[in-house]
Design an enzyme around this catalytic site. Structure first.
Site, PDB file in Angstrom:
ATOM      1  N   HIS A   6       4.357   5.754  13.546  1.00 31.56           N
ATOM      2  CA  HIS A   6       4.799   6.550  12.413  1.00 31.56           C
ATOM      3  C   HIS A   6       3.691   7.011  11.475  1.00 31.56           C
ATOM      4  CE1 HIS A   6       4.103   3.664   9.158  1.00 31.56           C
ATOM      5  NE2 HIS A   6       4.350   2.754  10.066  1.00 31.56           N
TER       6      HIS A   6
ATOM      7  N   ARG B  85       1.101   8.489   9.022  1.00 30.20           N
ATOM      8  CA  ARG B  85       0.923   9.857   8.551  1.00 30.20           C
ATOM      9  C   ARG B  85      -0.304  10.527   9.192  1.00 30.20           C
ATOM     10  NH1 ARG B  85       3.371  12.242   3.754  1.00 30.20           N
ATOM     11  NH2 ARG B  85       4.752  10.454   3.639  1.00 30.20           N
TER      12      ARG B  85
ATOM     13  N   ASP C  12       0.781  -1.240   0.000  1.00 27.43           N
ATOM     14  CA  ASP C  12       0.000   0.000   0.000  1.00 27.43           C
ATOM     15  C   ASP C  12       0.807   1.281   0.000  1.00 27.43           C
ATOM     16  OD1 ASP C  12       1.144   0.018   2.478  1.00 27.43           O
ATOM     17  OD2 ASP C  12      -0.711  -0.329   3.594  1.00 27.43           O
TER      18      ASP C  12
ATOM     19  N   GLU D 269      -0.032  -9.188  -1.175  1.00 21.45           N
ATOM     20  CA  GLU D 269      -0.805  -8.662  -0.043  1.00 21.45           C
ATOM     21  C   GLU D 269      -1.988  -7.841  -0.552  1.00 21.45           C
ATOM     22  OE1 GLU D 269       1.189  -7.421   3.943  1.00 21.45           O
ATOM     23  OE2 GLU D 269       0.068  -5.656   3.297  1.00 21.45           O
TER      24      GLU D 269
HETATM   25  C1  UD1 Z   1       5.948   5.179   4.356  1.00 17.23           C
HETATM   26  C2  UD1 Z   1       4.645   4.661   3.720  1.00 17.23           C
HETATM   27  C3  UD1 Z   1       3.788   3.968   4.772  1.00 17.23           C
HETATM   28  C4  UD1 Z   1       4.576   2.906   5.512  1.00 17.23           C
HETATM   29  C5  UD1 Z   1       5.850   3.528   6.073  1.00 17.23           C
HETATM   30  C6  UD1 Z   1       6.694   2.457   6.738  1.00 17.23           C
HETATM   31  C7  UD1 Z   1       3.622   5.971   1.926  1.00 17.23           C
HETATM   32  C8  UD1 Z   1       2.694   7.078   1.597  1.00 17.23           C
HETATM   33  N1  UD1 Z   1       3.856   5.793   3.230  1.00 17.23           N
HETATM   34  O1  UD1 Z   1       5.597   6.193   5.279  1.00 17.23           O
HETATM   35  O2  UD1 Z   1       2.687   3.357   4.120  1.00 17.23           O
HETATM   36  O3  UD1 Z   1       3.791   2.435   6.582  1.00 17.23           O
HETATM   37  O4  UD1 Z   1       6.604   4.096   4.984  1.00 17.23           O
HETATM   38  O5  UD1 Z   1       7.667   2.993   7.552  1.00 17.23           O
HETATM   39  O6  UD1 Z   1       4.129   5.323   1.055  1.00 17.23           O
HETATM   40  N2  UD1 Z   1      13.223   8.864   6.463  1.00 17.23           N
HETATM   41  C9  UD1 Z   1      14.609   8.838   6.487  1.00 17.23           C
HETATM   42  N3  UD1 Z   1      15.248   7.646   6.212  1.00 17.23           N
HETATM   43  C10 UD1 Z   1      14.595   6.501   5.941  1.00 17.23           C
HETATM   44  C11 UD1 Z   1      13.187   6.527   5.935  1.00 17.23           C
HETATM   45  C12 UD1 Z   1      12.521   7.717   6.198  1.00 17.23           C
HETATM   46  O7  UD1 Z   1      15.249   9.840   6.743  1.00 17.23           O
HETATM   47  O8  UD1 Z   1      15.242   5.486   5.723  1.00 17.23           O
HETATM   48  C13 UD1 Z   1      12.519  10.143   6.751  1.00 17.23           C
HETATM   49  C14 UD1 Z   1      12.649  11.165   5.611  1.00 17.23           C
HETATM   50  O9  UD1 Z   1      12.744  12.431   6.164  1.00 17.23           O
HETATM   51  C15 UD1 Z   1      11.315  11.016   4.876  1.00 17.23           C
HETATM   52  C16 UD1 Z   1      10.381  10.752   6.058  1.00 17.23           C
HETATM   53  O10 UD1 Z   1      11.122   9.895   6.923  1.00 17.23           O
HETATM   54  O11 UD1 Z   1      10.994  12.177   4.140  1.00 17.23           O
HETATM   55  C17 UD1 Z   1       9.046  10.119   5.698  1.00 17.23           C
HETATM   56  O12 UD1 Z   1       9.216   8.984   4.834  1.00 17.23           O
HETATM   57  P1  UD1 Z   1       8.001   8.526   3.841  1.00 17.23           P
HETATM   58  O13 UD1 Z   1       8.409   7.294   3.121  1.00 17.23           O
HETATM   59  O14 UD1 Z   1       7.563   9.681   3.021  1.00 17.23           O
HETATM   60  O15 UD1 Z   1       6.814   8.258   4.820  1.00 17.23           O
HETATM   61  P2  UD1 Z   1       6.635   7.163   5.951  1.00 17.23           P
HETATM   62  O16 UD1 Z   1       5.902   7.821   7.050  1.00 17.23           O
HETATM   63  O17 UD1 Z   1       7.920   6.492   6.238  1.00 17.23           O
HETATM   64  N1  UDP Z   2      10.591  -3.130  12.059  1.00 21.19           N
HETATM   65  C1  UDP Z   2      11.999  -3.235  12.006  1.00 21.19           C
HETATM   66  N2  UDP Z   2      12.746  -2.403  12.813  1.00 21.19           N
HETATM   67  C2  UDP Z   2      12.182  -1.486  13.632  1.00 21.19           C
HETATM   68  C3  UDP Z   2      10.759  -1.377  13.663  1.00 21.19           C
HETATM   69  C4  UDP Z   2       9.998  -2.205  12.831  1.00 21.19           C
HETATM   70  O1  UDP Z   2      12.541  -4.060  11.295  1.00 21.19           O
HETATM   71  O2  UDP Z   2      12.917  -0.777  14.325  1.00 21.19           O
HETATM   72  C5  UDP Z   2       9.784  -4.008  11.163  1.00 21.19           C
HETATM   73  C6  UDP Z   2       8.592  -4.720  11.752  1.00 21.19           C
HETATM   74  O3  UDP Z   2       8.941  -5.976  12.270  1.00 21.19           O
HETATM   75  C7  UDP Z   2       7.666  -4.849  10.550  1.00 21.19           C
HETATM   76  C8  UDP Z   2       7.964  -3.631   9.735  1.00 21.19           C
HETATM   77  O4  UDP Z   2       9.226  -3.150  10.184  1.00 21.19           O
HETATM   78  O5  UDP Z   2       8.028  -5.978   9.760  1.00 21.19           O
HETATM   79  C9  UDP Z   2       6.903  -2.609   9.934  1.00 21.19           C
HETATM   80  O6  UDP Z   2       7.286  -1.425   9.323  1.00 21.19           O
HETATM   81  P1  UDP Z   2       6.578  -0.047   9.594  1.00 21.19           P
HETATM   82  O7  UDP Z   2       5.927  -0.062  10.919  1.00 21.19           O
HETATM   83  O8  UDP Z   2       7.601   1.003   9.293  1.00 21.19           O
HETATM   84  O9  UDP Z   2       5.504   0.019   8.417  1.00 21.19           O
HETATM   85  P2  UDP Z   2       4.013  -0.554   8.232  1.00 21.19           P
HETATM   86  O10 UDP Z   2       4.040  -2.023   8.461  1.00 21.19           O
HETATM   87  O11 UDP Z   2       3.155   0.206   9.178  1.00 21.19           O
HETATM   88  O12 UDP Z   2       3.688  -0.198   6.824  1.00 21.19           O
END
Ligand code: UD1
Ligand code: UDP
Length: 366
Positions: A205, A207, A96, A118
């Site tokens: 985390h 949004r 998603d 999924e």
């Molecule tokens: C994204 C996904 C969400 C998923 C989540 C898992 C979308 C819209 N959202 O949200 O579905 O649940 O990932 O974690 O696709 N950042 C870093 N380094 C990283 C990762 C993130 O610095 O390795 C920071 C950056 O500032 C980035 C911000 O986190 O701009 C947000 O990352 P983004 O992928 O836009 O949104 P998530 O909230 O992580």
């Molecule tokens: N996870 C990880 N390290 C962490 C926190 C979470 O490897 O410090 C794993 C967790 O086991 C799960 C996945 O990350 O498999 C979930 O990711 P996240 O919560 O970022 O995204 P979501 O599942 O909500 O899309």
């Protein structure tokens, strides 16, 4: 030979796609390529390193403070070039995220069949989870193969009029990942730190929770820590600066919470297993925790994973401070409630989802 391209970009997609990529690469009937968008940078690399998956393409799109338009447009434009060059027979996306949605749209524009891993998770509320509910439904429109993790997901797809012959109940590849990561002899400094206490593992985390809902979630946990001296909280914090700002505001001067950098997936899964309970707004954790027999307070208003709630392992608390505090207190003080929620039941498959998807891709034409 059929050419399959797996596309993903964030931590959770990588955790659930890497086991599949490793399985597909064993096939002598499939050529498997990996393209990452780089929507996440560090958190994606952590997973690739653990599984030893090296991408063939990395669009490296991540920017600090990226919004949904940034992620979607950069992935869409980047994918166009990769797809034109490689002309895969099938593009596989997961779940998603905006990467997954943009990759499925890019494939559709090139008239390449999409396989949705999924598939069929739904809340039918476009604002929760946001924007993931839209992304899932959008990907569903482009998909030829719907790899549904459960019977519930299959039913949702049928109700939407998807071709029954193209819906395959495979289990969730997230359970496959647990077979790679869970170790009996696991040691970690944080487990030593928590010895003698009840360990709560926390993640947050989403949004739609950024801002006041997240502040309320954290305040509830702060109250729990202040009230229960035998509780310690481990919080591997998401890299989003907006999350970090709220956490440091609420958890300042709090000794029994440790905020650490995101854990690699082997450490995280094993720490979940070592915990007393989990508090989270994550999606993937809702699937892993029932398999590990750990209660989860799901700090969200909706869930697209009703199976875990029905199994009794997940409890949807909403994001209000009082409700989260009360539910957590109940789990910490009522052994019967705790026992019921910690009975291991796993509605998400037997760890062979990747094998099933491989077989389907080998044996059927799109
Ligand atoms: C994204 C996904 C969400 C998923 C989540 C898992 C979308 C819209 N959202 O949200 O579905 O649940 O990932 O974690 O696709 N950042 C870093 N380094 C990283 C990762 C993130 O610095 O390795 C920071 C950056 O500032 C980035 C911000 O986190 O701009 C947000 O990352 P983004 O992928 O836009 O949104 P998530 O909230 O992580
Ligand atoms: N996870 C990880 N390290 C962490 C926190 C979470 O490897 O410090 C794993 C967790 O086991 C799960 C996945 O990350 O498999 C979930 O990711 P996240 O919560 O970022 O995204 P979501 O599942 O909500 O899309």
């Amino acid at each position: 030979m059929k050419k399959v391209m797996a596309v993903f970009g964030t931590r959770p997609e990588a955790i659930k796609m890497c086991p599949l990529v490793l399985e597909l690469k064993k096939s002598d009937q499939l050529e498997t390529l990996v393209c990452v968008s780089g929507q996440h940078r560090e958190m994606l690399q952590q997973v690739l390193d653990i599984f030893g998956v090296v991408p063939d393409y990395d669009l490296a799109i991540m920017k600090q403070g990226q919004d949904l338009t940034d992620v979607t447009t950069a992935s869409l434009v980047g994918m166009r070039e990769v797809l034109k060059k490689e002309e895969p027979d099938v593009v596989l996306v997961h779940g998603d995220t905006s990467t997954a949605f943009a990759a499925s749209l890019a494939a559709f524009y090139q008239q390449i069949p999409v396989g949705h891993v999924e598939a069929g998770l739904r809340t039918y509320n476009l604002w929760s989870p946001y924007p993931e509910e839209f992304n899932r439904q959008g990907i569903g429109l482009t998909a030829t193969y719907h790899f549904a993790p459960t019977e519930t997901a299959r039913k949702a797809l049928l109700k939407e009029g998807k071709n029954p012959e193209r819906i395959y109940v495979t289990g969730n590849t997230g359970i496959d990942a647990l077979f790679h990561t869970i170790r009996e002899d696991f040691h970690h400094p944080e487990i030593d730190w928590a010895k003698g206490s009840r360990l709560i593992v926390l993640t947050a985390h989403r949004r739609e929770n950024l801002g006041d809902p997240m502040r309320e979630m954290f305040r509830a946990i702060r109250r729990i820590i202040d009230e229960f001296q035998d509780v310690k909280v481990l919080y591997p914090i998401h890299m989003n600066p907006k999350v970090r700002a709220i956490a440091s505001e609420v958890f300042e001067d709090c000794e029994r919470i440790r905020i650490i950098e995101p854990l690699d997936v082997v450490s995280f899964h094993n720490l979940m297993k070592a915990s007393y309970l989990i508090m989270s707004d994550s999606g993937g954790i809702q699937e892993e925790a029932p398999a590990l027999g750990k209660p989860v307070l799901v700090m969200r208003d909706t869930t697209e994973r009703p199976e875990g709630v029905e199994a009794g392992t997940l409890k949807l608390t909403g994001t209000g401070e009082e409700a989260i505090y009360q539910e957590c207190k109940r789990l910490l003080t009522d052994p019967e409630v705790y026992r019921q929620m910690s009975e291991a039941t796993n509605p998400y498959g037997d760890g062979k989802a990747s094998q099933r998807i491989r077989k389907i891709l080998e044996e059927t034409d799109a």
